[in-house]
Design an enzyme around this catalytic site. Structure first.
Site, PDB file in Angstrom:
ATOM      1  N   HIS A 101       0.741  -1.410   0.017  1.00 57.61           N
ATOM      2  CA  HIS A 101      -0.071   0.024   0.014  1.00 57.61           C
ATOM      3  C   HIS A 101       0.782   1.259  -0.089  1.00 57.61           C
ATOM      4  O   HIS A 101       0.126   2.471   0.223  1.00 57.61           O
ATOM      5  CB  HIS A 101      -1.155   0.015   1.094  1.00 57.61           C
ATOM      6  CG  HIS A 101      -2.000  -1.095   1.232  1.00 57.61           C
ATOM      7  ND1 HIS A 101      -2.729  -1.238   0.152  1.00 57.61           N
ATOM      8  CD2 HIS A 101      -2.200  -2.045   2.014  1.00 57.61           C
ATOM      9  CE1 HIS A 101      -3.410  -2.372   0.502  1.00 57.61           C
ATOM     10  NE2 HIS A 101      -3.155  -2.828   1.441  1.00 57.61           N
ATOM     11  N   ILE A 108       1.010   6.958   0.090  1.00 57.84           N
ATOM     12  CA  ILE A 108       0.471   5.784   0.855  1.00 57.84           C
ATOM     13  C   ILE A 108      -1.022   5.850   0.549  1.00 57.84           C
ATOM     14  O   ILE A 108      -2.083   6.720   0.793  1.00 57.84           O
ATOM     15  CB  ILE A 108       0.671   6.214   2.534  1.00 57.84           C
ATOM     16  CG1 ILE A 108       2.154   6.552   2.889  1.00 57.84           C
ATOM     17  CG2 ILE A 108       0.304   5.142   3.496  1.00 57.84           C
ATOM     18  CD1 ILE A 108       2.396   7.262   4.026  1.00 57.84           C
ATOM     19  N   CYS A 109      -1.405   4.578   0.520  1.00 56.28           N
ATOM     20  CA  CYS A 109      -3.073   4.375   0.103  1.00 56.28           C
ATOM     21  C   CYS A 109      -3.396   3.412   1.630  1.00 56.28           C
ATOM     22  O   CYS A 109      -3.363   2.350   2.170  1.00 56.28           O
ATOM     23  CB  CYS A 109      -3.060   3.245  -0.929  1.00 56.28           C
ATOM     24  SG  CYS A 109      -4.817   2.620  -0.937  1.00 56.28           S
ATOM     25  N   LEU A 110      -3.987   4.721   2.478  1.00 60.12           N
ATOM     26  CA  LEU A 110      -4.614   4.489   3.982  1.00 60.12           C
ATOM     27  C   LEU A 110      -5.601   5.490   3.950  1.00 60.12           C
ATOM     28  O   LEU A 110      -5.430   6.550   4.078  1.00 60.12           O
ATOM     29  CB  LEU A 110      -3.189   4.777   4.907  1.00 60.12           C
ATOM     30  CG  LEU A 110      -3.669   4.471   6.417  1.00 60.12           C
ATOM     31  CD1 LEU A 110      -3.932   2.746   6.642  1.00 60.12           C
ATOM     32  CD2 LEU A 110      -2.619   4.883   7.165  1.00 60.12           C
TER      33      LEU A 110
END
Length: 171
Positions: A101, A108-110
């Site tokens: 991620h 950042i894929c959060l």
């Protein structure tokens, strides 16, 4: 890990158009969070003190017993004018950790950094979430669409300009 001038320039470009003068509410909130951080810093994190309240650089140490043990990375946290009503922009300063991620450009894929942001969250809680995400990784690898995504992010595109699709709750 060494960072070259190009890597630092890229990270700074992401925030260049994002930063505006902080509101009084944002200044007060950040000063309060900074004091709390100094009194009770989250484990595995080190805030690199500067005179810029609007941009924090934070060292992240990989948790013992995880794939990232004995590794250190840097997060750049840029606060928008209306923080905490708007989420900060958080990216890894390249080189970013290999993670399903985390893109090679540091994005950042959060979900808590975007759609699930709440003004009740703090820099400390965001850092702990990022460390948890790192710690739960089953393997070190880039997202499947890393090359395409990074290519589309040239010229300093902010991760906040991305329409993220949050579909993986395992990592």
């Amino acid at each position: 890990m060494q960072r070259n001038e190009f890597d630092i320039d890229v990270a700074e470009a992401y925030a260049a158009s994002y930063l505006r003068a902080l509101s009084k509410i944002a200044q007060n909130r950040l000063q309060k969070e900074l004091v709390e951080w100094q009194l009770n810093p989250p484990a595995s994190f080190n805030h690199k003190v500067t005179d810029n309240l609007q941009r924090w650089v934070i060292e992240v140490a990989g948790a013992p017993g995880t794939l990232y043990a004995n590794e250190t990375y840097q997060l750049q946290v840029d606060f928008p004018e209306h923080y905490p009503m708007e989420a900060p922009q958080v990216v890894f300063v390249p080189p970013a950790p290999l993670h399903p991620h985390i893109y090679s450009n540091g994005h950042i894929c959060l979900d808590i950094l975007y759609d699930s942001w709440s003004p009740a969250m703090t820099v400390s809680s965001v850092c702990i979430s990022i460390l948890s995400m790192l710690s739960s990784a089953p393997s070190k690898q880039r997202p499947a669409d890393n090359d395409r995504y990074v290519k589309n992010c040239k010229n300093g595109r902010s991760p906040k300009d991305t329409r993220w699709w949050f579909h993986d709750d395992k990592v």
